[in-house]
Write a protein that holds these residues in place. Structure first.
Motif, PDB file in Angstrom:
ATOM      1  N   VAL A 118     -82.799  11.828 -21.823  1.00 19.44           N
ATOM      2  CA  VAL A 118     -83.274  11.268 -20.549  1.00 19.44           C
ATOM      3  C   VAL A 118     -83.352   9.746 -20.666  1.00 19.44           C
ATOM      4  O   VAL A 118     -83.542   9.207 -21.754  1.00 19.44           O
ATOM      5  CB  VAL A 118     -84.667  11.811 -20.114  1.00 19.44           C
ATOM      6  N   GLY A 119     -83.218   9.076 -19.543  1.00 21.09           N
ATOM      7  CA  GLY A 119     -83.342   7.622 -19.526  1.00 21.09           C
ATOM      8  C   GLY A 119     -84.797   7.200 -19.675  1.00 21.09           C
ATOM      9  O   GLY A 119     -85.707   8.020 -19.524  1.00 21.09           O
ATOM     10  N   THR A 120     -85.024   5.921 -19.947  1.00 28.76           N
ATOM     11  CA  THR A 120     -86.399   5.433 -20.136  1.00 28.76           C
ATOM     12  C   THR A 120     -87.216   5.557 -18.848  1.00 28.76           C
ATOM     13  O   THR A 120     -88.443   5.550 -18.885  1.00 28.76           O
ATOM     14  CB  THR A 120     -86.403   3.954 -20.589  1.00 28.76           C
ATOM     15  N   ASP A 121     -86.545   5.683 -17.717  1.00 29.59           N
ATOM     16  CA  ASP A 121     -87.244   5.822 -16.432  1.00 29.59           C
ATOM     17  C   ASP A 121     -87.482   7.288 -16.051  1.00 29.59           C
ATOM     18  O   ASP A 121     -87.947   7.575 -14.956  1.00 29.59           O
ATOM     19  CB  ASP A 121     -86.433   5.139 -15.326  1.00 29.59           C
ATOM     20  N   GLY A 122     -87.119   8.193 -16.948  1.00 29.26           N
ATOM     21  CA  GLY A 122     -87.313   9.618 -16.660  1.00 29.26           C
ATOM     22  C   GLY A 122     -86.123  10.237 -15.946  1.00 29.26           C
ATOM     23  O   GLY A 122     -86.062  11.456 -15.755  1.00 29.26           O
ATOM     24  N   ASN A 123     -85.147   9.414 -15.583  1.00 33.10           N
ATOM     25  CA  ASN A 123     -83.927   9.932 -14.960  1.00 33.10           C
ATOM     26  C   ASN A 123     -83.182  10.834 -15.940  1.00 33.10           C
ATOM     27  O   ASN A 123     -83.193  10.586 -17.144  1.00 33.10           O
ATOM     28  CB  ASN A 123     -83.034   8.757 -14.564  1.00 33.10           C
ATOM     29  N   ALA A 124     -82.526  11.861 -15.396  1.00 28.05           N
ATOM     30  CA  ALA A 124     -81.909  12.891 -16.237  1.00 28.05           C
ATOM     31  C   ALA A 124     -80.981  12.355 -17.327  1.00 28.05           C
ATOM     32  O   ALA A 124     -80.780  12.999 -18.342  1.00 28.05           O
ATOM     33  CB  ALA A 124     -81.154  13.874 -15.366  1.00 28.05           C
ATOM     34  N   LYS A 125     -80.421  11.189 -17.137  1.00 27.66           N
ATOM     35  CA  LYS A 125     -79.426  10.721 -18.087  1.00 27.66           C
ATOM     36  C   LYS A 125     -79.555   9.230 -18.361  1.00 27.66           C
ATOM     37  O   LYS A 125     -79.780   8.450 -17.434  1.00 27.66           O
ATOM     38  CB  LYS A 125     -78.045  11.001 -17.487  1.00 27.66           C
ATOM     39  N   MET A 126     -79.387   8.873 -19.638  1.00 28.05           N
ATOM     40  CA  MET A 126     -79.365   7.468 -19.981  1.00 28.05           C
ATOM     41  C   MET A 126     -78.021   6.921 -19.524  1.00 28.05           C
ATOM     42  O   MET A 126     -76.971   7.423 -19.909  1.00 28.05           O
ATOM     43  CB  MET A 126     -79.513   7.315 -21.499  1.00 28.05           C
ATOM     44  N   SER A 127     -78.052   5.902 -18.696  1.00 28.75           N
ATOM     45  CA  SER A 127     -76.794   5.417 -18.158  1.00 28.75           C
ATOM     46  C   SER A 127     -76.898   3.935 -17.816  1.00 28.75           C
ATOM     47  O   SER A 127     -77.897   3.487 -17.237  1.00 28.75           O
ATOM     48  CB  SER A 127     -76.439   6.250 -16.923  1.00 28.75           C
TER      49      SER A 127
ATOM     50  N   ASP B 138     -97.098   9.689 -17.552  1.00 21.52           N
ATOM     51  CA  ASP B 138     -97.670  10.608 -16.559  1.00 21.52           C
ATOM     52  C   ASP B 138     -98.275   9.743 -15.459  1.00 21.52           C
ATOM     53  O   ASP B 138     -99.262   9.043 -15.695  1.00 21.52           O
ATOM     54  CB  ASP B 138     -98.738  11.483 -17.239  1.00 21.52           C
ATOM     55  N   PRO B 139     -97.690   9.768 -14.265  1.00 24.76           N
ATOM     56  CA  PRO B 139     -98.165   8.870 -13.198  1.00 24.76           C
ATOM     57  C   PRO B 139     -99.637   9.120 -12.818  1.00 24.76           C
ATOM     58  O   PRO B 139    -100.275   8.256 -12.228  1.00 24.76           O
ATOM     59  CB  PRO B 139     -97.228   9.171 -12.030  1.00 24.76           C
TER      60      PRO B 139
ATOM     61  N   GLN C 268    -100.601  14.323 -19.051  1.00 23.24           N
ATOM     62  CA  GLN C 268     -99.614  15.393 -19.174  1.00 23.24           C
ATOM     63  C   GLN C 268     -98.502  14.993 -20.143  1.00 23.24           C
ATOM     64  O   GLN C 268     -97.990  13.867 -20.089  1.00 23.24           O
ATOM     65  CB  GLN C 268     -99.033  15.707 -17.801  1.00 23.24           C
ATOM     66  N   VAL C 269     -98.174  15.934 -21.005  1.00 19.91           N
ATOM     67  CA  VAL C 269     -97.172  15.677 -22.038  1.00 19.91           C
ATOM     68  C   VAL C 269     -95.775  16.062 -21.537  1.00 19.91           C
ATOM     69  O   VAL C 269     -94.793  15.358 -21.776  1.00 19.91           O
ATOM     70  CB  VAL C 269     -97.545  16.491 -23.310  1.00 19.91           C
ATOM     71  N   GLU C 270     -95.712  17.157 -20.794  1.00 17.06           N
ATOM     72  CA  GLU C 270     -94.426  17.634 -20.289  1.00 17.06           C
ATOM     73  C   GLU C 270     -93.863  16.623 -19.282  1.00 17.06           C
ATOM     74  O   GLU C 270     -94.575  16.187 -18.369  1.00 17.06           O
ATOM     75  CB  GLU C 270     -94.567  19.012 -19.608  1.00 17.06           C
ATOM     76  N   GLY C 271     -92.616  16.280 -19.436  1.00 14.56           N
ATOM     77  CA  GLY C 271     -91.983  15.325 -18.523  1.00 14.56           C
ATOM     78  C   GLY C 271     -92.375  13.880 -18.809  1.00 14.56           C
ATOM     79  O   GLY C 271     -91.923  12.967 -18.127  1.00 14.56           O
ATOM     80  N   ASN C 272     -93.216  13.694 -19.800  1.00 16.46           N
ATOM     81  CA  ASN C 272     -93.632  12.344 -20.189  1.00 16.46           C
ATOM     82  C   ASN C 272     -92.584  11.805 -21.183  1.00 16.46           C
ATOM     83  O   ASN C 272     -92.442  12.305 -22.300  1.00 16.46           O
ATOM     84  CB  ASN C 272     -95.017  12.453 -20.847  1.00 16.46           C
TER      85      ASN C 272
ATOM     86  N   ALA D 288    -106.156  16.197 -23.979  1.00 11.75           N
ATOM     87  CA  ALA D 288    -107.620  16.293 -23.869  1.00 11.75           C
ATOM     88  C   ALA D 288    -108.215  15.053 -23.204  1.00 11.75           C
ATOM     89  O   ALA D 288    -109.280  15.113 -22.592  1.00 11.75           O
ATOM     90  CB  ALA D 288    -108.218  16.487 -25.260  1.00 11.75           C
ATOM     91  N   GLY D 289    -107.495  13.926 -23.299  1.00  9.11           N
ATOM     92  CA  GLY D 289    -108.034  12.680 -22.768  1.00  9.11           C
ATOM     93  C   GLY D 289    -108.538  11.794 -23.897  1.00  9.11           C
ATOM     94  O   GLY D 289    -108.944  12.285 -24.954  1.00  9.11           O
ATOM     95  N   GLY D 290    -108.450  10.488 -23.680  1.00 10.95           N
ATOM     96  CA  GLY D 290    -108.924   9.554 -24.692  1.00 10.95           C
ATOM     97  C   GLY D 290    -107.802   8.864 -25.447  1.00 10.95           C
ATOM     98  O   GLY D 290    -108.055   8.051 -26.332  1.00 10.95           O
ATOM     99  N   LEU D 291    -106.586   9.184 -25.099  1.00 11.09           N
ATOM    100  CA  LEU D 291    -105.463   8.511 -25.770  1.00 11.09           C
ATOM    101  C   LEU D 291    -104.655   7.744 -24.706  1.00 11.09           C
ATOM    102  O   LEU D 291    -104.152   8.335 -23.753  1.00 11.09           O
ATOM    103  CB  LEU D 291    -104.581   9.548 -26.474  1.00 11.09           C
ATOM    104  N   GLY D 292    -104.579   6.439 -24.899  1.00 11.13           N
ATOM    105  CA  GLY D 292    -103.915   5.601 -23.897  1.00 11.13           C
ATOM    106  C   GLY D 292    -102.402   5.563 -24.057  1.00 11.13           C
ATOM    107  O   GLY D 292    -101.875   5.800 -25.144  1.00 11.13           O
ATOM    108  N   ASP D 293    -101.713   5.271 -22.958  1.00 10.16           N
ATOM    109  CA  ASP D 293    -100.243   5.164 -22.982  1.00 10.16           C
ATOM    110  C   ASP D 293     -99.772   4.095 -23.962  1.00 10.16           C
ATOM    111  O   ASP D 293     -98.747   4.247 -24.627  1.00 10.16           O
ATOM    112  CB  ASP D 293     -99.725   4.816 -21.584  1.00 10.16           C
TER     113      ASP D 293
END
Ligand code: TRP
Length: 364
Positions: free
Chosen positions: A219-228, A254-255, A265-269, A294-299
């Motif tokens: 996946v691309g850095t923007d979450g897009n399906a493909k790096m391009s 996770d927005p 959320q980890v999935e899709g992140n 669980a919370g408590g870990l920053g991006d």
């Protein structure tokens, strides 16, 4: 005439339209490096003719990227002592074989090919209709001007690129092709062409096997399906530490994870997707995921970790690339010598092809 020797002949290539990125690295470069040690013969092709199928108006772009992708491959460990590097445009046998193969495929097969369909869409080539898009007669008359021809249709060379790709592979009797999964329909088409050739003219070609990687599409850095490149969501194998940091810091996470204390959320992140692929310490990544959920870990914490993980992969590649850049004459020589040797190989196969097709005139 058939020599089924069970030899593993590997062939792969890239279009020279830009520098290579992490998607190429996990999708096929790692496999190339591995396979060159396990095969009887390995080729790496710079697909400049194929690059021109959708860049006919931009030869400078293709030309200027030829040595860039050779550098990327050399820097990753594709070794000219084990892999023959060559330039597609300098092997006329490939063009010749493409013409013979054109009789073994239909326009319908090509226009239904999933790879062609999705790439045509990406590039704005219209497959299904040659009618002008606009209902407005004035607009219609404008966009039917000859220079806008691609807006109405698809270049024949582009539609036919799976045919020339079959020729790229079969001109060397390659039977093992490491590629990303989006190329699988192109290889399936190549196998159909090879089967038809064998049925019409006798057994000349073996089945082509594909080798895909566990991470077949990054996946691309923007979450897009493909790096391009066109989406600007790439991390290049030649990127500096600063460029890597910039791309990672702007990565899609996770927005809804607005506060460090809140659960994330980890999935899709994308940060976790990349850590799963590139971080060698799987246990620590699992722990971080639990903490994040669980919370408590920053991006920022996970992003900083990812920057270091990617830097540790890219740094040796970047440094080796910089070293190689100091002697471009040598880099060009690798491509030139490889091309001469590849051409000799292709001409042997073409002799066999022409004999099978009963067009072996004048060279008794
Ligand atoms: N189509 C491939 C790509 O876009 C590049 C390519 C051209 C190739 N000829 C090839 C790959 C032959 C494998 C074998 O990535």
């Amino acid at each position: 005439m058939t020599d089924k020797t069970n030899k593993t002949i590997v062939l792969t290539g890239d279009r020279p339209t830009g520098r290579l990125h992490l998607g190429h690295y996990v999708g096929s470069i790692q496999n190339r490096v591995k396979l060159q040690n396990e095969s009887d013969k390995a080729y790496y092709m710079v697909a400049d003719v194929q690059a021109l199928t959708d860049n006919a108006d931009n030869p400078e772009k293709v030309r200027s990227n030829v040595l860039e992708i050779v550098l990327d491959n050399l820097a990753c460990g594709v070794d000219p002592a084990k892999t023959t590097f060559f330039l597609q445009s300098q092997i006329p046998e490939i063009a010749e074989l493409t013409v013979f193969f054109m009789n073994l495929v239909t326009v319908q097969q090509l226009s239904h090919n999933p790879t062609i369909k999705s790439e045509a869409k990406e590039k704005g080539f219209n497959l299904s209709s040659n009618r002008v898009f606009s209902a407005d007669p004035l607009l219609a008359s404008i966009i039917s001007k000859p220079e806008d021809i691609f807006e109405q249709g698809i270049p024949l060379g582009f539609l036919a690129y799976p045919v020339s790709q079959a020729a790229d592979i079969l001109a060397f009797k390659a039977n093992t092709v490491p590629v990303g999964i989006d190329q699988l329909p192109v290889l399936e088409q190549a196998n159909k062409i090879a089967n038809k050739f064998n049925a019409f003219y006798g057994e000349v070609f073996e089945k082509i096997n594909h080798i895909t990687s566990d991470v077949s599409r990054l996946v691309g850095t923007d979450g897009n399906a493909k790096m391009s490149k066109s989406l600007g969501n790439c991390i290049y194998l030649s990127d500096s530490y600063e460029q890597i940091s910039k791309q990672v810091m702007s990565m899609y996470t996770d927005p809804n994870h607005l506060r460090v204390e809140g659960p994330g959320q980890v999935e899709g992140n994308v940060v976790f997707t990349y850590l799963d692929i590139f971080d060698p310490n799987k246990n620590e990544v699992e722990e971080l995921k639990n903490q994040y959920r669980a919370g408590g870990l920053g991006d920022v914490v996970i992003k900083k970790r990812l920057i270091e993980v990617l830097e540790s992969i890219i740094k040796p590649i970047r440094e080796r690339r910089e070293e190689l850049t100091k002697d471009m004459i040598m880099v060009e020589k690798i491509l030139e010598d490889g091309t001469n040797s590849a051409r000799a190989d292709a001409s042997l196969v073409m002799g066999e092809v022409k004999t099978a097709m009963k067009i072996n005139y004048f060279n008794k």
